[in-house]
Design a protein around this motif. Structure first.
Motif, PDB file in Angstrom:
ATOM      1  N   LYS A 149       0.837  -1.215   0.000  1.00  0.00           N
ATOM      2  CA  LYS A 149       0.000   0.000   0.000  1.00  0.00           C
ATOM      3  C   LYS A 149       0.863   1.254   0.000  1.00  0.00           C
ATOM      4  N   LEU A 150       2.084   1.119   0.571  1.00  0.00           N
ATOM      5  CA  LEU A 150       2.996   2.262   0.611  1.00  0.00           C
ATOM      6  C   LEU A 150       3.545   2.598  -0.771  1.00  0.00           C
ATOM      7  N   MET A 151       3.428   1.648  -1.707  1.00  0.00           N
ATOM      8  CA  MET A 151       3.932   1.855  -3.069  1.00  0.00           C
ATOM      9  C   MET A 151       2.892   2.501  -3.987  1.00  0.00           C
ATOM     10  N   LYS A 152       1.719   2.816  -3.435  1.00  0.00           N
ATOM     11  CA  LYS A 152       0.640   3.368  -4.256  1.00  0.00           C
ATOM     12  C   LYS A 152       1.021   4.696  -4.885  1.00  0.00           C
ATOM     13  N   GLY A 153       1.817   5.473  -4.152  1.00  0.00           N
ATOM     14  CA  GLY A 153       2.230   6.785  -4.652  1.00  0.00           C
ATOM     15  C   GLY A 153       3.098   6.713  -5.893  1.00  0.00           C
ATOM     16  N   ASN A 155       2.775   4.116  -7.992  1.00  0.00           N
ATOM     17  CA  ASN A 155       2.003   3.268  -8.900  1.00  0.00           C
ATOM     18  C   ASN A 155       2.632   1.879  -9.099  1.00  0.00           C
ATOM     19  N   MET A 156       3.118   1.287  -8.004  1.00  0.00           N
ATOM     20  CA  MET A 156       3.701  -0.056  -8.086  1.00  0.00           C
ATOM     21  C   MET A 156       2.976  -1.057  -7.200  1.00  0.00           C
ATOM     22  N   ASP A 157       1.961  -0.590  -6.470  1.00  0.00           N
ATOM     23  CA  ASP A 157       1.309  -1.466  -5.498  1.00  0.00           C
ATOM     24  C   ASP A 157       0.610  -2.663  -6.141  1.00  0.00           C
ATOM     25  N   LYS A 158      -0.119  -2.438  -7.220  1.00  0.00           N
ATOM     26  CA  LYS A 158      -0.872  -3.522  -7.854  1.00  0.00           C
ATOM     27  C   LYS A 158       0.045  -4.546  -8.507  1.00  0.00           C
ATOM     28  N   GLU A 159       1.107  -4.056  -9.138  1.00  0.00           N
ATOM     29  CA  GLU A 159       2.051  -4.953  -9.814  1.00  0.00           C
ATOM     30  C   GLU A 159       2.744  -5.879  -8.811  1.00  0.00           C
ATOM     31  N   LEU A 160       3.222  -5.288  -7.695  1.00  0.00           N
ATOM     32  CA  LEU A 160       3.923  -6.086  -6.687  1.00  0.00           C
ATOM     33  C   LEU A 160       2.982  -7.055  -5.987  1.00  0.00           C
ATOM     34  N   LEU A 161       1.744  -6.596  -5.725  1.00  0.00           N
ATOM     35  CA  LEU A 161       0.767  -7.467  -5.078  1.00  0.00           C
ATOM     36  C   LEU A 161       0.418  -8.659  -5.966  1.00  0.00           C
ATOM     37  N   LYS A 162       0.320  -8.405  -7.267  1.00  0.00           N
ATOM     38  CA  LYS A 162       0.021  -9.482  -8.212  1.00  0.00           C
ATOM     39  C   LYS A 162       1.123 -10.547  -8.199  1.00  0.00           C
ATOM     40  N   LEU A 163       2.378 -10.103  -8.212  1.00  0.00           N
ATOM     41  CA  LEU A 163       3.509 -11.027  -8.163  1.00  0.00           C
ATOM     42  C   LEU A 163       3.518 -11.813  -6.856  1.00  0.00           C
ATOM     43  N   ASN A 164       3.213 -11.107  -5.777  1.00  0.00           N
ATOM     44  CA  ASN A 164       3.175 -11.741  -4.459  1.00  0.00           C
ATOM     45  C   ASN A 164       2.116 -12.841  -4.414  1.00  0.00           C
ATOM     46  N   LEU A 165       0.921 -12.522  -4.910  1.00  0.00           N
ATOM     47  CA  LEU A 165      -0.178 -13.487  -4.879  1.00  0.00           C
ATOM     48  C   LEU A 165       0.112 -14.701  -5.763  1.00  0.00           C
ATOM     49  N   GLN A 166       0.821 -14.480  -6.861  1.00  0.00           N
ATOM     50  CA  GLN A 166       1.216 -15.600  -7.722  1.00  0.00           C
ATOM     51  C   GLN A 166       2.151 -16.561  -6.986  1.00  0.00           C
ATOM     52  N   LEU A 167       3.100 -15.967  -6.234  1.00  0.00           N
ATOM     53  CA  LEU A 167       4.028 -16.784  -5.456  1.00  0.00           C
ATOM     54  C   LEU A 167       3.301 -17.554  -4.358  1.00  0.00           C
ATOM     55  N   VAL A 168       2.386 -16.869  -3.662  1.00  0.00           N
ATOM     56  CA  VAL A 168       1.623 -17.514  -2.589  1.00  0.00           C
ATOM     57  C   VAL A 168       0.804 -18.680  -3.145  1.00  0.00           C
ATOM     58  N   LYS A 169       0.179 -18.460  -4.308  1.00  0.00           N
ATOM     59  CA  LYS A 169      -0.617 -19.520  -4.942  1.00  0.00           C
ATOM     60  C   LYS A 169       0.254 -20.724  -5.295  1.00  0.00           C
ATOM     61  N   SER A 170       1.462 -20.432  -5.826  1.00  0.00           N
ATOM     62  CA  SER A 170       2.394 -21.508  -6.189  1.00  0.00           C
ATOM     63  C   SER A 170       2.828 -22.297  -4.953  1.00  0.00           C
ATOM     64  N   ILE A 171       3.100 -21.586  -3.861  1.00  0.00           N
ATOM     65  CA  ILE A 171       3.506 -22.247  -2.617  1.00  0.00           C
ATOM     66  C   ILE A 171       2.367 -23.082  -2.043  1.00  0.00           C
ATOM     67  N   ASP A 172       1.135 -22.566  -2.142  1.00  0.00           N
ATOM     68  CA  ASP A 172      -0.028 -23.328  -1.660  1.00  0.00           C
ATOM     69  C   ASP A 172      -0.166 -24.655  -2.405  1.00  0.00           C
ATOM     70  N   ILE A 173       0.074 -24.617  -3.705  1.00  0.00           N
ATOM     71  CA  ILE A 173       0.005 -25.848  -4.510  1.00  0.00           C
ATOM     72  C   ILE A 173       1.086 -26.830  -4.070  1.00  0.00           C
ATOM     73  N   GLN A 174       2.303 -26.298  -3.828  1.00  0.00           N
ATOM     74  CA  GLN A 174       3.402 -27.163  -3.383  1.00  0.00           C
ATOM     75  C   GLN A 174       3.096 -27.791  -2.029  1.00  0.00           C
ATOM     76  N   ILE A 175       2.525 -27.007  -1.113  1.00  0.00           N
ATOM     77  CA  ILE A 175       2.187 -27.530   0.215  1.00  0.00           C
ATOM     78  C   ILE A 175       1.167 -28.664   0.094  1.00  0.00           C
ATOM     79  N   LYS A 176       0.150 -28.476  -0.768  1.00  0.00           N
ATOM     80  CA  LYS A 176      -0.857 -29.525  -0.966  1.00  0.00           C
ATOM     81  C   LYS A 176      -0.228 -30.787  -1.548  1.00  0.00           C
ATOM     82  N   ASN A 177       0.713 -30.611  -2.477  1.00  0.00           N
ATOM     83  CA  ASN A 177       1.387 -31.770  -3.080  1.00  0.00           C
ATOM     84  C   ASN A 177       2.243 -32.516  -2.046  1.00  0.00           C
TER      85      ASN A 177
END
Length: 324
Positions: A149-153, A155-177
């Motif tokens: 949220k601090l990166m909003k000024g 204009n990098m907040d959405k891009e970084l959050l998207k990358l973060n969520l992709q990593l979290v999703k990938s890790i969740d899949i690995q944990i399930k496996n």
């Protein structure tokens, strides 16, 4: 004949070895299977006492070689070793190897020798370690999300959050496996599978706590007494008293396996939220004025004793049934 004592300080790349026989000598070798085999070949008929600290995966090459020898092998808790040394000055690999040597020379009769784990238990331990590492990564990534949220000024907040969520999703899949792999490993051995199902019949015991108990007890072969498991898990209160001047309330020891204790706590919290005898016990004790955390600790202790009881009796847990 005096025993040959071998103390080994283990690091990722090397093993620093202290040997006490008629004299004290030191060696440094590579932490590789072939190097370790060459070193221990000369001791194949002398049956030394071998000791090392528990350093996790860095022990693996050494234990793989020692498994094929008929030596007495001891794996020492780093905390146990540290507490036994008292006041010390200085530290290096050579000194550490000598300290391990001296420790096991004095205490080997009071310590249980190491026995190789079964292949199934080894696989479970490795998979649990990998799972824990990914859960830690996921926690770190999740904690970063508010910072974006601090990166909003700029204009990098959405891009970084998207990358973060992709990593979290990938890790969740690995944990399930990984969790699926743990289930498959347990199912491959009938005794483990049966004990796993018995444990899950106890209120508050889910799949993760069952996996951890199976790994820590080596499938109920190394820890067979619920009181020892309770001490290991840090849920047994100890007295604090000396003479008549020092006396304070009993409390649990901080020297416990934190992983077991934290998962056991989650199991206790789950148990007291659902309709079962542990919830009834918790509510009754709280109503009597007992401290809530003390009662939860008692619930953790009761879970351990119930787990060991169903394993001993080989029947699922039943409410109001008293097991021997």
């Amino acid at each position: 004949m005096k025993n040959i004592i071998i103390g080994i300080d283990i690091s990722k790349k090397t093993l620093d070895i202290c040997i006490k026989d008629e004299k004290v000598s030191y060696f440094t070798i590579e932490n590789k299977v072939q190097s370790i085999k060459r070193f221990f070949k000369i001791y194949s008929t002398s049956y030394p006492i071998v000791a090392m600290e528990n350093t996790g995966k860095y022990n693996w090459n050494l234990l793989q070689v020692l498994e094929s020898h008929n030596f007495k092998v001891y794996i020492i808790s780093p905390l146990h070793l540290k507490k036994s040394m008292g006041l010390t000055r200085g530290k290096n690999d050579k000194v550490d190897a000598l300290r391990i040597c001296n420790f096991i020379e004095k205490n080997h009769q009071e310590i249980t020798p190491w026995k190789p784990s079964s292949l199934t238990i080894r696989k479970i331990k490795v998979l649990l370690t990998e799972r824990a590492a990914r859960i830690k990564m996921r926690k770190q990534l999740t904690s970063q999300q508010d910072d974006y949220k601090l990166m909003k000024g700029i204009n990098m907040d959405k891009e970084l959050l998207k990358l973060n969520l992709q990593l979290v999703k990938s890790i969740d899949i690995q944990i399930k496996n990984i969790e699926k792999s743990i289930e498959e490993v347990i199912s491959s051995e009938s005794d483990l599978k049966n004990n796993y199902q018995l444990m899950k019949s106890v209120p508050g015991v889910g799949k993760v706590l069952s996996w951890i108990i199976l790994a820590k007890t080596e499938g109920f072969t190394t820890i067979t007494d619920p009181r020892k498991m309770a001490c290991y898990s840090g849920v047994v209160p100890f007295d604090f008293q000396s003479g008549t001047s020092i006396k304070r309330r009993s409390g649990v020891s901080r020297l416990a396996d934190k992983t077991v204790k934290s998962v056991l706590h989650l199991g206790a919290m789950s148990a007291i939220r659902n309709d079962n005898d542990l919830r009834n016990y918790y509510l009754r004790k709280v109503e009597e004025g007992k401290n809530k955390m003390s009662v939860i600790n008692a619930v953790r202790n009761k879970i351990i004793h119930r787990v060991f009881a169903v394993i001993k009796n080989q029947i699922p847990y039943q409410k109001n049934l008293v097991l021997s």
